[in-house]
Design an enzyme around this catalytic site. Sequence first.
Site, PDB file in Angstrom:
ATOM      1  NE  ARG A 257     -39.400  37.622 -30.537  1.00 45.44           N
ATOM      2  CZ  ARG A 257     -40.176  38.090 -29.577  1.00 45.44           C
ATOM      3  NH1 ARG A 257     -39.824  37.970 -28.315  1.00 45.44           N
ATOM      4  NH2 ARG A 257     -41.304  38.701 -29.880  1.00 45.44           N
TER       5      ARG A 257
ATOM      6  NE  ARG B 235     -43.970  36.368 -30.462  1.00 39.83           N
ATOM      7  CZ  ARG B 235     -43.816  36.883 -29.234  1.00 39.83           C
ATOM      8  NH1 ARG B 235     -42.978  36.320 -28.386  1.00 39.83           N
ATOM      9  NH2 ARG B 235     -44.495  37.936 -28.866  1.00 39.83           N
TER      10      ARG B 235
ATOM     11  NE  ARG C 217     -45.547  42.514 -29.778  1.00 38.90           N
ATOM     12  CZ  ARG C 217     -44.467  41.757 -29.999  1.00 38.90           C
ATOM     13  NH1 ARG C 217     -44.044  41.543 -31.238  1.00 38.90           N
ATOM     14  NH2 ARG C 217     -43.828  41.223 -28.995  1.00 38.90           N
TER      15      ARG C 217
ATOM     16  CE  LYS D  70     -42.122  41.458 -21.343  1.00 34.38           C
ATOM     17  NZ  LYS D  70     -41.744  42.161 -22.593  1.00 34.38           N
TER      18      LYS D  70
END
Length: 226
Positions: free
Chosen positions: A130, A163, A174, A16
């Site tokens: 990531r 993160r 999540r 996204k």
Amino acid sequence: MPEQNLVLLGPPGSGKGTQGERLNEDLRLPYYATGDILRAAVRDETELGRSAKEYMDRGDLVPDEVIVGVIADRIDSNEARDGFILDGFPRTTPQAEALDAKLNDLGRALSGVLLIDVSDEEVIRRLGGRRTCEANGHVFHVEFEPPQEDGVCDIDGSPLIVRDDDKPEVIRKRLETYHEKTEPLVSYYDERSVLRRIAGEAVPDEVAEQVRRTLATLRMEQDETV
Ligand code: AP5
């Protein structure tokens, strides 16, 4: 041109943010990513950040009443009068209902909800690799979109970090939260005829091309109804 009020929907790590940044450049519309807004609030130690941090660290959603007002104010702002791109909002049925109510009050409606579809296995691969720019949130992937210099953001030279919520146990949580609380929005928006599916497992350029084609079709449909 008619206003474009867009939502990017999809599991964590579906791309996204990656597509939102490109859309922001293409369409020149304000881009509101609730995850980025909340992370900035945590960093700045604001009241919003203090109330959100423990939920985010666990991989839970922050309470609806905390986030709804944040987005409602932005949609109502002058900069969003020609449209907006929402990323990460809405994420629950009460949030979707609050968004509908706000838009209705303003005499507006959503133009499209783009579902970026990827499997759980792909989510785990993507979030595990990531790397995020500490200063401005630019996103890279060690395998799929590596930075030119290891650990350094290509765009602003800031350090790249993992993160806190990209740790394996939080990624699993999540995903569970997504399936339980956010996935029901797929049928919510399908029933309202605004949902469009994007095959999110293609390479980023190809996903971006699908998004462009989908938006062009949505605009044609909008023009026909004006
Ligand atoms: P948020 O930041 O919104 O997290 P998320 O939805 O889990 O989404 P991500 O940012 O993790 O992933 P993304 O889909 O943007 O993927 P990306 O482009 O980075 O929210 C964080 C937290 O805030 C939530 O858990 C919650 O606590 C809270 N929150 C936020 N909004 C809320 C709300 N409305 N209500 C309540 N709580 C809320 O891509 C991922 C990786 O894959 C990158 O490394 C990228 O380089 C790579 N990649 C992207 N596209 C491709 C591709 N096509 N092929 C290969 N690799 C790709």
